[in-house]
Design a protein around this motif. Structure first.
Motif, PDB file in Angstrom:
ATOM      1  N   GLU A  76       0.831  -1.205   0.000  1.00 37.00           N
ATOM      2  CA  GLU A  76       0.000   0.000   0.000  1.00 37.00           C
ATOM      3  C   GLU A  76       0.870   1.261   0.000  1.00 37.00           C
ATOM      4  OE1 GLU A  76      -3.390   0.353  -0.164  1.00 37.00           O
ATOM      5  OE2 GLU A  76      -3.487  -1.813  -0.502  1.00 37.00           O
ATOM      6  N   GLY A  77       1.954   1.250   0.761  1.00 38.32           N
ATOM      7  CA  GLY A  77       2.819   2.419   0.868  1.00 38.32           C
ATOM      8  C   GLY A  77       3.674   2.671  -0.349  1.00 38.32           C
ATOM      9  N   ALA A  78       3.962   1.637  -1.113  1.00 43.70           N
ATOM     10  CA  ALA A  78       4.871   1.771  -2.260  1.00 43.70           C
ATOM     11  C   ALA A  78       4.413   2.848  -3.235  1.00 43.70           C
ATOM     12  CB  ALA A  78       5.017   0.426  -2.971  1.00 43.70           C
ATOM     13  N   GLY A  79       3.140   2.952  -3.474  1.00 41.24           N
ATOM     14  CA  GLY A  79       2.627   3.951  -4.396  1.00 41.24           C
ATOM     15  C   GLY A  79       2.822   5.381  -3.913  1.00 41.24           C
ATOM     16  N   HIS A  80       3.118   5.528  -2.618  1.00 48.72           N
ATOM     17  CA  HIS A  80       3.347   6.843  -2.020  1.00 48.72           C
ATOM     18  C   HIS A  80       4.808   7.012  -1.602  1.00 48.72           C
ATOM     19  CE1 HIS A  80      -0.995   7.345  -1.928  1.00 48.72           C
ATOM     20  NE2 HIS A  80      -1.071   6.106  -1.433  1.00 48.72           N
ATOM     21  N   ASN A  81       5.665   6.134  -2.105  1.00 50.64           N
ATOM     22  CA  ASN A  81       7.101   6.136  -1.774  1.00 50.64           C
ATOM     23  C   ASN A  81       7.340   5.942  -0.274  1.00 50.64           C
ATOM     24  OD1 ASN A  81       9.745   6.110  -2.789  1.00 50.64           O
ATOM     25  ND2 ASN A  81      10.051   8.215  -2.164  1.00 50.64           N
ATOM     26  N   ILE A  82       6.491   5.157   0.369  1.00 52.19           N
ATOM     27  CA  ILE A  82       6.653   4.801   1.776  1.00 52.19           C
ATOM     28  C   ILE A  82       7.211   3.380   1.823  1.00 52.19           C
ATOM     29  CG2 ILE A  82       5.472   4.356   3.959  1.00 52.19           C
ATOM     30  CD1 ILE A  82       3.379   6.461   3.032  1.00 52.19           C
ATOM     31  N   LEU A  83       8.364   3.237   2.445  1.00 52.59           N
ATOM     32  CA  LEU A  83       9.037   1.944   2.531  1.00 52.59           C
ATOM     33  C   LEU A  83       8.731   1.305   3.885  1.00 52.59           C
ATOM     34  CD1 LEU A  83      12.475   3.089   1.081  1.00 52.59           C
ATOM     35  CD2 LEU A  83      10.459   2.277  -0.153  1.00 52.59           C
ATOM     36  N   VAL A  84       8.382   0.032   3.876  1.00 51.03           N
ATOM     37  CA  VAL A  84       8.012  -0.687   5.100  1.00 51.03           C
ATOM     38  C   VAL A  84       8.842  -1.964   5.178  1.00 51.03           C
ATOM     39  CG1 VAL A  84       6.143  -1.806   6.371  1.00 51.03           C
ATOM     40  CG2 VAL A  84       5.664   0.216   4.982  1.00 51.03           C
ATOM     41  N   ASN A  85       9.583  -2.122   6.267  1.00 51.68           N
ATOM     42  CA  ASN A  85      10.427  -3.293   6.472  1.00 51.68           C
ATOM     43  C   ASN A  85      10.301  -3.767   7.910  1.00 51.68           C
ATOM     44  OD1 ASN A  85      11.989  -3.463   3.850  1.00 51.68           O
ATOM     45  ND2 ASN A  85      12.296  -1.326   4.429  1.00 51.68           N
ATOM     46  N   ASP A 145      21.777   0.650  14.063  1.00 48.38           N
ATOM     47  CA  ASP A 145      22.387   1.075  12.797  1.00 48.38           C
ATOM     48  C   ASP A 145      21.545   0.644  11.597  1.00 48.38           C
ATOM     49  OD1 ASP A 145      24.497   2.270  14.142  1.00 48.38           O
ATOM     50  OD2 ASP A 145      25.905   0.622  13.756  1.00 48.38           O
ATOM     51  N   MET A 146      21.048  -0.574  11.631  1.00 46.88           N
ATOM     52  CA  MET A 146      20.222  -1.061  10.523  1.00 46.88           C
ATOM     53  C   MET A 146      18.893  -0.310  10.484  1.00 46.88           C
ATOM     54  SD  MET A 146      19.751  -2.789   7.836  1.00 46.88           S
ATOM     55  CE  MET A 146      21.197  -3.820   7.798  1.00 46.88           C
ATOM     56  N   ALA A 147      18.286  -0.094  11.646  1.00 48.52           N
ATOM     57  CA  ALA A 147      17.029   0.655  11.699  1.00 48.52           C
ATOM     58  C   ALA A 147      17.242   2.081  11.179  1.00 48.52           C
ATOM     59  CB  ALA A 147      16.485   0.686  13.126  1.00 48.52           C
ATOM     60  N   TYR A 148      18.349   2.678  11.564  1.00 50.42           N
ATOM     61  CA  TYR A 148      18.652   4.034  11.093  1.00 50.42           C
ATOM     62  C   TYR A 148      18.785   4.059   9.571  1.00 50.42           C
ATOM     63  CZ  TYR A 148      20.916   8.494  10.375  1.00 50.42           C
ATOM     64  OH  TYR A 148      21.205   9.752   9.930  1.00 50.42           O
ATOM     65  N   TYR A 149      19.536   3.106   9.042  1.00 49.54           N
ATOM     66  CA  TYR A 149      19.718   3.056   7.587  1.00 49.54           C
ATOM     67  C   TYR A 149      18.373   2.913   6.877  1.00 49.54           C
ATOM     68  CZ  TYR A 149      20.663   1.548   2.909  1.00 49.54           C
ATOM     69  OH  TYR A 149      20.634   1.463   1.538  1.00 49.54           O
ATOM     70  N   LEU A 150      17.563   1.988   7.332  1.00 48.60           N
ATOM     71  CA  LEU A 150      16.283   1.743   6.671  1.00 48.60           C
ATOM     72  C   LEU A 150      15.375   2.962   6.704  1.00 48.60           C
ATOM     73  CD1 LEU A 150      15.578  -1.883   7.882  1.00 48.60           C
ATOM     74  CD2 LEU A 150      16.161  -1.161   5.542  1.00 48.60           C
ATOM     75  N   GLY A 151      15.467   3.756   7.750  1.00 49.48           N
ATOM     76  CA  GLY A 151      14.632   4.937   7.880  1.00 49.48           C
ATOM     77  C   GLY A 151      15.244   6.206   7.324  1.00 49.48           C
ATOM     78  N   GLU A 195      17.404   8.652   4.388  1.00 47.58           N
ATOM     79  CA  GLU A 195      17.310   8.985   2.972  1.00 47.58           C
ATOM     80  C   GLU A 195      18.220   8.112   2.112  1.00 47.58           C
ATOM     81  OE1 GLU A 195      17.828  13.166   2.426  1.00 47.58           O
ATOM     82  OE2 GLU A 195      16.128  13.657   3.724  1.00 47.58           O
ATOM     83  N   MET A 196      19.140   7.386   2.730  1.00 46.73           N
ATOM     84  CA  MET A 196      20.006   6.471   1.976  1.00 46.73           C
ATOM     85  C   MET A 196      19.209   5.287   1.435  1.00 46.73           C
ATOM     86  SD  MET A 196      23.547   6.393   4.192  1.00 46.73           S
ATOM     87  CE  MET A 196      22.732   6.009   5.734  1.00 46.73           C
ATOM     88  N   ASN A 197      18.171   4.885   2.164  1.00 49.14           N
ATOM     89  CA  ASN A 197      17.334   3.771   1.712  1.00 49.14           C
ATOM     90  C   ASN A 197      16.250   4.316   0.794  1.00 49.14           C
ATOM     91  OD1 ASN A 197      15.968   1.385   1.315  1.00 49.14           O
ATOM     92  ND2 ASN A 197      14.837   1.561   3.226  1.00 49.14           N
ATOM     93  N   THR A 198      16.374   3.995  -0.468  1.00 53.96           N
ATOM     94  CA  THR A 198      15.386   4.465  -1.434  1.00 53.96           C
ATOM     95  C   THR A 198      14.682   3.319  -2.161  1.00 53.96           C
ATOM     96  OG1 THR A 198      17.080   4.613  -3.166  1.00 53.96           O
ATOM     97  CG2 THR A 198      16.658   6.607  -1.859  1.00 53.96           C
ATOM     98  N   TYR A 199      15.073   2.056  -1.871  1.00 55.38           N
ATOM     99  CA  TYR A 199      14.543   0.961  -2.685  1.00 55.38           C
ATOM    100  C   TYR A 199      14.267  -0.327  -1.912  1.00 55.38           C
ATOM    101  CZ  TYR A 199      13.763  -1.170  -7.272  1.00 55.38           C
ATOM    102  OH  TYR A 199      13.205  -1.751  -8.366  1.00 55.38           O
ATOM    103  N   ILE A 200      14.651  -0.403  -0.655  1.00 55.04           N
ATOM    104  CA  ILE A 200      14.395  -1.611   0.124  1.00 55.04           C
ATOM    105  C   ILE A 200      13.030  -1.467   0.783  1.00 55.04           C
ATOM    106  CG2 ILE A 200      15.125  -3.076   2.047  1.00 55.04           C
ATOM    107  CD1 ILE A 200      17.981  -2.013   1.571  1.00 55.04           C
ATOM    108  N   THR A 201      12.112  -2.360   0.426  1.00 52.45           N
ATOM    109  CA  THR A 201      10.795  -2.370   1.045  1.00 52.45           C
ATOM    110  C   THR A 201      10.240  -3.794   1.015  1.00 52.45           C
ATOM    111  OG1 THR A 201       8.670  -1.199   1.182  1.00 52.45           O
ATOM    112  CG2 THR A 201       9.434  -1.804  -1.035  1.00 52.45           C
TER     113      THR A 201
END
Length: 78
Positions: A6-15, A54-60, A62-68
């Motif tokens: 659902e979020g992908a269409g709004h550029n919201i990444l969920v992991n 560190d992983m949570a920070y990365y995922l949240g 601006e460096m993470n633009t494609y992992i979802t």
């Protein structure tokens, strides 16, 4: 998975993060079992809370633009 789709269409990444044995108060409650548990970890050590952070920070960040839509395991090779 639904939130990620659902979020992908709004550029919201969920992991999801799945931590292994991490040096927290929870694991300190069972000291007699920890040696055996740590020996099962391929890196042969307990994880640090900072390694999860560190992983949570990365995922949240601006460096993470494609992992979802992923479950990322931070568990020393388990």
């Amino acid at each position: 998975k639904t939130l990620a789709r659902e979020g992908a269409g709004h550029n919201i990444l969920v992991n999801t993060l799945r931590p292994g044995v991490i040096d927290t108060g929870f694991h300190k409650k069972f000291p007699k079992d920890m040696k055996k548990r740590i020996d099962m970890v391929p890196l042969k050590r307990i994880g640090k809370p900072e390694e999860i952070a560190d992983m949570a920070y990365y995922l949240g960040s601006e460096m993470n633009t494609y992992i979802t839509n992923e479950t990322i395991t931070v568990a020393g090779g388990e």
